[in-house]
Design an enzyme around this catalytic site. Structure first.
Site, PDB file in Angstrom:
ATOM      1  N   GLY A   8       0.838  -1.254   0.050  1.00 20.31           N
ATOM      2  CA  GLY A   8      -0.014   0.059  -0.159  1.00 20.31           C
ATOM      3  C   GLY A   8       0.785   1.287  -0.013  1.00 20.31           C
ATOM      4  O   GLY A   8       1.411   1.419   1.129  1.00 20.31           O
ATOM      5  N   ARG A  11      -1.062   7.212   1.841  1.00 20.21           N
ATOM      6  CA  ARG A  11      -0.509   8.106   2.418  1.00 20.21           C
ATOM      7  C   ARG A  11       0.061   7.520   3.678  1.00 20.21           C
ATOM      8  O   ARG A  11       1.438   7.897   4.123  1.00 20.21           O
ATOM      9  CB  ARG A  11      -1.357   9.071   3.052  1.00 20.21           C
ATOM     10  CG  ARG A  11      -1.705  10.155   1.952  1.00 20.21           C
ATOM     11  CD  ARG A  11      -2.843  11.174   1.960  1.00 20.21           C
ATOM     12  NE  ARG A  11      -2.811  12.284   1.428  1.00 20.21           N
ATOM     13  CZ  ARG A  11      -3.967  13.151   1.062  1.00 20.21           C
ATOM     14  NH1 ARG A  11      -4.890  12.784   1.927  1.00 20.21           N
ATOM     15  NH2 ARG A  11      -3.908  14.040   0.195  1.00 20.21           N
ATOM     16  N   GLY A  13       1.269   4.264   4.064  1.00 25.36           N
ATOM     17  CA  GLY A  13       2.452   3.564   3.546  1.00 25.36           C
ATOM     18  C   GLY A  13       3.465   4.468   3.188  1.00 25.36           C
ATOM     19  O   GLY A  13       4.768   4.144   3.522  1.00 25.36           O
ATOM     20  N   ARG A  82     -11.574   5.062   5.185  1.00 25.80           N
ATOM     21  CA  ARG A  82     -13.079   5.651   5.651  1.00 25.80           C
ATOM     22  C   ARG A  82     -13.200   6.982   5.225  1.00 25.80           C
ATOM     23  O   ARG A  82     -12.499   7.722   5.180  1.00 25.80           O
ATOM     24  CB  ARG A  82     -13.503   4.957   7.008  1.00 25.80           C
ATOM     25  CG  ARG A  82     -12.582   5.558   8.146  1.00 25.80           C
ATOM     26  CD  ARG A  82     -12.908   5.490   9.472  1.00 25.80           C
ATOM     27  NE  ARG A  82     -11.885   5.964  10.468  1.00 25.80           N
ATOM     28  CZ  ARG A  82     -12.158   6.456  11.734  1.00 25.80           C
ATOM     29  NH1 ARG A  82     -13.538   6.235  12.108  1.00 25.80           N
ATOM     30  NH2 ARG A  82     -11.359   6.964  12.409  1.00 25.80           N
ATOM     31  N   ARG A  88     -14.613   2.307  11.463  1.00 23.12           N
ATOM     32  CA  ARG A  88     -13.720   1.704  10.576  1.00 23.12           C
ATOM     33  C   ARG A  88     -14.287   0.183  10.313  1.00 23.12           C
ATOM     34  O   ARG A  88     -13.916  -0.409   9.492  1.00 23.12           O
ATOM     35  CB  ARG A  88     -12.390   1.124  11.736  1.00 23.12           C
ATOM     36  CG  ARG A  88     -11.909   2.599  12.326  1.00 23.12           C
ATOM     37  CD  ARG A  88     -10.729   2.310  13.422  1.00 23.12           C
ATOM     38  NE  ARG A  88      -9.857   3.510  13.481  1.00 23.12           N
ATOM     39  CZ  ARG A  88     -10.266   4.505  14.612  1.00 23.12           C
ATOM     40  NH1 ARG A  88     -11.458   3.947  15.289  1.00 23.12           N
ATOM     41  NH2 ARG A  88      -9.361   5.273  14.786  1.00 23.12           N
ATOM     42  N   VAL A 118      -1.874  -3.005   9.445  1.00 21.77           N
ATOM     43  CA  VAL A 118      -2.345  -1.562   9.498  1.00 21.77           C
ATOM     44  C   VAL A 118      -3.975  -1.211   9.273  1.00 21.77           C
ATOM     45  O   VAL A 118      -4.411  -0.278   9.927  1.00 21.77           O
ATOM     46  CB  VAL A 118      -1.356  -0.526   9.346  1.00 21.77           C
ATOM     47  CG1 VAL A 118      -1.719   0.859   9.753  1.00 21.77           C
ATOM     48  CG2 VAL A 118       0.117  -0.961   9.872  1.00 21.77           C
ATOM     49  N   ASN A 120      -7.661  -1.054   8.166  1.00 19.50           N
ATOM     50  CA  ASN A 120      -8.683  -1.136   9.013  1.00 19.50           C
ATOM     51  C   ASN A 120      -9.986  -2.041   8.546  1.00 19.50           C
ATOM     52  O   ASN A 120      -9.991  -2.117   7.242  1.00 19.50           O
ATOM     53  CB  ASN A 120      -9.380   0.146   9.680  1.00 19.50           C
ATOM     54  CG  ASN A 120      -8.484   1.039  10.497  1.00 19.50           C
ATOM     55  OD1 ASN A 120      -8.386   0.306  11.538  1.00 19.50           O
ATOM     56  ND2 ASN A 120      -8.133   2.175  10.333  1.00 19.50           N
ATOM     57  N   ARG A 151      -1.904   9.207  20.807  1.00 18.44           N
ATOM     58  CA  ARG A 151      -2.939  10.359  20.952  1.00 18.44           C
ATOM     59  C   ARG A 151      -3.499  10.747  22.137  1.00 18.44           C
ATOM     60  O   ARG A 151      -3.527  12.115  22.476  1.00 18.44           O
ATOM     61  CB  ARG A 151      -4.350   9.973  20.200  1.00 18.44           C
ATOM     62  CG  ARG A 151      -3.973   9.792  18.474  1.00 18.44           C
ATOM     63  CD  ARG A 151      -5.337   9.138  17.850  1.00 18.44           C
ATOM     64  NE  ARG A 151      -4.955   9.231  16.188  1.00 18.44           N
ATOM     65  CZ  ARG A 151      -5.730   8.529  15.171  1.00 18.44           C
ATOM     66  NH1 ARG A 151      -6.467   7.527  15.729  1.00 18.44           N
ATOM     67  NH2 ARG A 151      -5.474   8.772  14.195  1.00 18.44           N
ATOM     68  N   HIS A 175      -9.769  -1.436  18.215  1.00 15.38           N
ATOM     69  CA  HIS A 175      -9.293   0.017  17.695  1.00 15.38           C
ATOM     70  C   HIS A 175     -10.438   0.670  17.208  1.00 15.38           C
ATOM     71  O   HIS A 175     -10.855   0.506  15.886  1.00 15.38           O
ATOM     72  CB  HIS A 175      -8.359  -0.207  16.576  1.00 15.38           C
ATOM     73  CG  HIS A 175      -7.761   1.284  16.016  1.00 15.38           C
ATOM     74  ND1 HIS A 175      -7.318   2.119  16.902  1.00 15.38           N
ATOM     75  CD2 HIS A 175      -7.594   1.492  14.874  1.00 15.38           C
ATOM     76  CE1 HIS A 175      -6.922   3.218  15.949  1.00 15.38           C
ATOM     77  NE2 HIS A 175      -7.084   2.892  14.969  1.00 15.38           N
TER      78      HIS A 175
END
Length: 309
Positions: A8, A11, A13, A82, A88, A118, A120, A151, A175
């Site tokens: 992938g 962005r 990747g 998404r 997700r 990674v 979703n 975060r 997640h």
């Protein structure tokens, strides 16, 4: 590790590849994407930043899955992102088809690799990859808790004014909106955050952590987050490449830990050169256990949908 491949070249990747190249965690980084010429372009662009960031290495890109050959680690970021208003879980049906194909490519060209998922919904797709490969949880795991914890740490720093370097946070569970920020284990240089923040402010930070990805998506409008996710992946790669044996929240297959089996979700893991070396079982209190079980139930609903696809 001699070679890391990223599936992938979007962005997330691209950001991951840039950070891995700059930090020289691996000298051979390969990008695979089905979009014609895109991975080659991304690889070339990153290579041309080397004189500024002073790194050496080989970056390559291809639409041919043969580029994955001999990878020590394959990072899977491919999939449909998404859109604003989507959860997700809403991208599950589209992304499972992509993940199945990617998994088959990895098994063919990099049968000895570890896989870091990674894409979703990451808990469900990590479960799917493990199911499809039959590989153990040390080799198939996912990224979520490292990002969610970062975060939360940034929100605490904004609220208190303290340095993020001194803030430690822990987020477990799926997640998604049912993730479990465990505030009892969140500290500022060893001091519980409750010493500095009221219950109301902590509750607000917990809620903002749960919706952190959606907040960025709503603000960007045309893109989900990619800078922090790329950095979170790089932190996990650093733990593996340098055998740091870091205690990090990873999406892992559970086999009785926290009372759960036949499921993949975020738990504290020891991450080292062999991948997930072990799962650390914390003594959760009644409220934390209830939240964890609620999160597990949300993941199971997606797994049940997965099994019907």
């Amino acid at each position: 590790m001699k070679k890391i491949s990223i599936v992938g070249a979007g962005r997330v990747g691209e950001t991951t590849a840039q950070i891995l190249a700059e930090t020289e965690l691996c000298r051979d980084i390969a990008l695979f994407d089905v979009r014609e010429d895109v991975p080659e372009g991304v690889a070339l662009d990153i290579l041309q930043s080397a004189p500024f960031f002073k790194f050496d290495g080989v970056l390559s890109g291809s639409n041919d899955p043969h580029i994955l050959r001999d990878s020590d680690l394959v990072i899977v970021t491919a999939g449909f992102p998404r859109q604003p208003g989507m959860s997700r879980a809403d991208v599950l049906e589209s992304n499972v088809r992509i993940i199945d194909q990617v998994t088959d490519h990895i098994m063919t060209h990099a049968p000895n690799a570890m896989i870091l998922v990674v894409s979703n919904p990451v808990d469900t797709l990590t479960y799917r990859v493990a199911q499809r490969t039959g590989w153990g949880r040390e080799r198939v795991f996912g990224q979520a808790g490292v990002l969610d914890a970062s975060r939360m740490a940034s929100f605490i720093a904004q609220e208190t004014g303290f340095s993020t370097r001194d803030i430690t946070t822990l987020v477990l569970g799926g997640h998604g909106d049912t993730m479990v920020p465990v505030t009892r284990f969140c500290t500022i240089n060893g001091v519980p955050i409750a010493h500095f923040l009221s219950k109301e402010r902590i509750a607000a930070i917990v809620e903002r952590t749960r919706t952190g990805g959606a907040e960025i998506l709503a603000l960007r409008k045309n893109s989900s987050a990619y800078d922090a996710p790329g950095a979170a992946v790089a932190a996990m790669v650093d733990a593996i490449a340098n055998n740091r044996r870091r205690l990090l929240p990873c999406v892992a297959l559970l086999d009785g830990e926290y009372g759960e089996t036949d499921i993949a979700m975020g738990v504290p893991c020891i991450l080292g050169e062999r991948g997930v070396e072990s799962v650390v079982t914390l003594d959760l209190n009644a409220e934390e256990r209830a939240d964890f079980q609620r999160s597990a139930q949300a993941v199971r609903i997606d797994i049940e949908r997965l099994n019907m696809l």
